[in-house]
Every structure is written in structure tokens, then in C-alpha cells.
Design an enzyme around this catalytic site. Structure first.
Site, PDB file in Angstrom:
ATOM      1  N   THR A  29       0.743  -1.224   0.000  1.00 20.99           N
ATOM      2  CA  THR A  29       0.000   0.000   0.000  1.00 20.99           C
ATOM      3  C   THR A  29       0.777   1.280   0.000  1.00 20.99           C
ATOM      4  OG1 THR A  29      -1.666  -1.103   1.275  1.00 20.99           O
ATOM      5  CG2 THR A  29      -1.890   1.213   1.095  1.00 20.99           C
ATOM      6  N   LYS A  51      -7.892  -1.100  -2.245  1.00 21.53           N
ATOM      7  CA  LYS A  51      -7.578  -0.657  -0.882  1.00 21.53           C
ATOM      8  C   LYS A  51      -8.398   0.554  -0.446  1.00 21.53           C
ATOM      9  CE  LYS A  51      -2.964  -2.359  -1.699  1.00 21.53           C
ATOM     10  NZ  LYS A  51      -1.577  -2.000  -1.946  1.00 21.53           N
ATOM     11  N   GLY A  81      -9.216   4.491   3.291  1.00 21.55           N
ATOM     12  CA  GLY A  81      -8.064   3.822   2.703  1.00 21.55           C
ATOM     13  C   GLY A  81      -7.250   3.253   3.844  1.00 21.55           C
ATOM     14  N   SER A  92       4.023   2.258   2.611  1.00 23.10           N
ATOM     15  CA  SER A  92       5.450   2.269   2.300  1.00 23.10           C
ATOM     16  C   SER A  92       5.858   3.407   1.381  1.00 23.10           C
ATOM     17  CB  SER A  92       5.849   0.928   1.684  1.00 23.10           C
ATOM     18  OG  SER A  92       5.011   0.631   0.582  1.00 23.10           O
ATOM     19  N   CYS A 136       9.175   3.711  -4.881  1.00 27.29           N
ATOM     20  CA  CYS A 136       8.965   2.691  -3.846  1.00 27.29           C
ATOM     21  C   CYS A 136       8.727   1.329  -4.484  1.00 27.29           C
ATOM     22  CB  CYS A 136       7.784   3.075  -2.959  1.00 27.29           C
ATOM     23  SG  CYS A 136       7.396   1.827  -1.716  1.00 27.29           S
ATOM     24  N   THR A 150       5.204  -0.342  -4.128  1.00 23.72           N
ATOM     25  CA  THR A 150       4.065   0.407  -4.679  1.00 23.72           C
ATOM     26  C   THR A 150       4.074   0.230  -6.181  1.00 23.72           C
ATOM     27  OG1 THR A 150       4.266   2.043  -2.905  1.00 23.72           O
ATOM     28  CG2 THR A 150       3.015   2.700  -4.850  1.00 23.72           C
TER      29      THR A 150
END
Length: 197
Positions: A32, A64, A76, A155, A190, A193
Site C-alpha cells: 500500500t 484498498k 483507505g 510504504s 517505492c 508500490t
């Protein structure tokens, strides 16, 4: 890494070995980036679709973002699936108890989350937003309202926040454009992600 997974699949005495080692060595589930941007009268919440454990991508297209309270509140969540579902059910209960009062419902939920010995173990963060308010709720009993109308968790949250802050002052960009551009930047930086949002 790929070698670790390869070792997990080695057969010894006609049985698979290493799976227990792979899944018990403390690998963290990582999932996420959720971003909420409010600009003018518009609010947008966006989340990527990736769930990873350690270096392995388990699913690239998880949803999500959820609507609760008959579609009046966006949520979320970053954290474990079971924890997320439990927290959303608790939030819905609080919103039923305090209709139209998102802040009060969120504070009451955070208090319960902090006090309850079972809920305290939930590993998650939650963003909630309605037509006038955006909040971050944590398991430490915190309920934050952002000073700049931007909240991100997960993250890739720091990357998404930085990108959104850089873009929000541009008059010509909408909340949706800011959210989408910021998530693309977070996904580029990331590894936990992706670009599925």
C-alpha cells in the site's frame, strides 16, 4: 531474493523444504500507498494495488479504497487484510452511533483501538475522508487532521506526500491530477508500490 525462493523449492526426501523457513524468518507483509488530497471543494483518495511479502509481489491489483456510511465516507487502509476489515466494521459502527460526525466517530474508534487488548494488536493505519474533513487514524490512539490537506500512509507514503505538496500550489492542477501524478512518482520510487490505481 530469487535464490531464497529457489532454495525453498528444493526437494529433500520427497518433501518440499524451506517453505517454513521462508515464511517464518520475519519477512514483513508490505502493501500500500494510500494518498488523500483535498483541494477546493474536491477530495480524492487513491491507492496502489500491490501486496508484497519481503521481495515477493503476491498480488498486483488489490482494492484498498472503500466507501462506508452509505457512500458518504471514503476509507483507505494500510495494513493486514483481516485487521483492515475489522477496523472498517468498527468504524461503520461508530459512524452509525455518531451519524454525520466523522471526527467524533474517528476519535471514539481510536480510543477503543488503543484501549482494547485485542484491537491493540491490529497493525494498520487508516485514512478517512468525507465532504469536509480528512483524518489519519492510528493504533496509538492518534487522530490527525492534516494542515495542508494531504495525507499519505504506507510504504510509499513519504514519496506521495512530498510530490503532492510540490503540486498542490499550482492553480491549474485539480485534486485528481495531483493525486494521480503523486502516486506515479511514489510508484517509481517505492518498490512496494505499483502503478495500478
Amino acid at each position: 531474493n530469487m535464490f531464497g525462493l529457489g532454495r525453498a523449492l528444493v526437494r529433500r526426501n520427497n518433501s518440499l523444504i524451506g517453505f517454513r523457513r521462508l515464511f517464518s524468518r520475519g519477512e514483513k507483509w508490505r502493501s500500500t500507498t494510500i494518498l488523500c488530497v483535498r483541494k477546493g471543494e474536491k477530495v480524492v483518495m487513491i491507492g496502489d494495488g500491490q501486496v508484497s511479502m519481503g521481495n515477493i509481489v503476491y498480488k498486483p491489483n488489490v482494492t484498498k479504497i472503500r466507501l462506508v456510511d452509505e457512500g458518504r465516507v471514503m476509507t483507505g487502509i494500510a495494513g493486514g487484510t483481516a485487521d483492515a476489515i475489522a477496523l472498517l466494521e468498527i468504524l461503520e459502527g461508530k459512524l452509525s452511533e455518531f451519524p454525520g460526525q466523522l471526527k467524533r466517530a474517528s476519535v471514539e474508534m481510536a480510543k477503543d483501538w488503543r484501549k482494547d487488548k485485542f484491537m491493540r494488536r491490529y497493525e494498520a493505519q487508516l485514512i478517512v475522508a468525507d465532504s469536509s474533513l480528512s483524518l489519519l487514524i492510528t493504533g496509538q490512539g492518534d487522530v490527525f487532521e492534516p494542515h495542508d490537506n494531504i495525507i499519505a500512509i504506507g510504504s510509499g507514503g513519504p514519496y506521495a506526500t512530498a510530490a503532492a505538496r510540490a503540486l498542490i500550489s499550482r492553480d491549474e492542477t485539480s485534486a485528481r491530477e495531483i493525486a494521480e501524478s503523486s502516486m506515479h512518482i511514489a510508484a517509481d520510487l517505492c518498490v512496494f508500490t505499483n502503478h495500478n490505481f
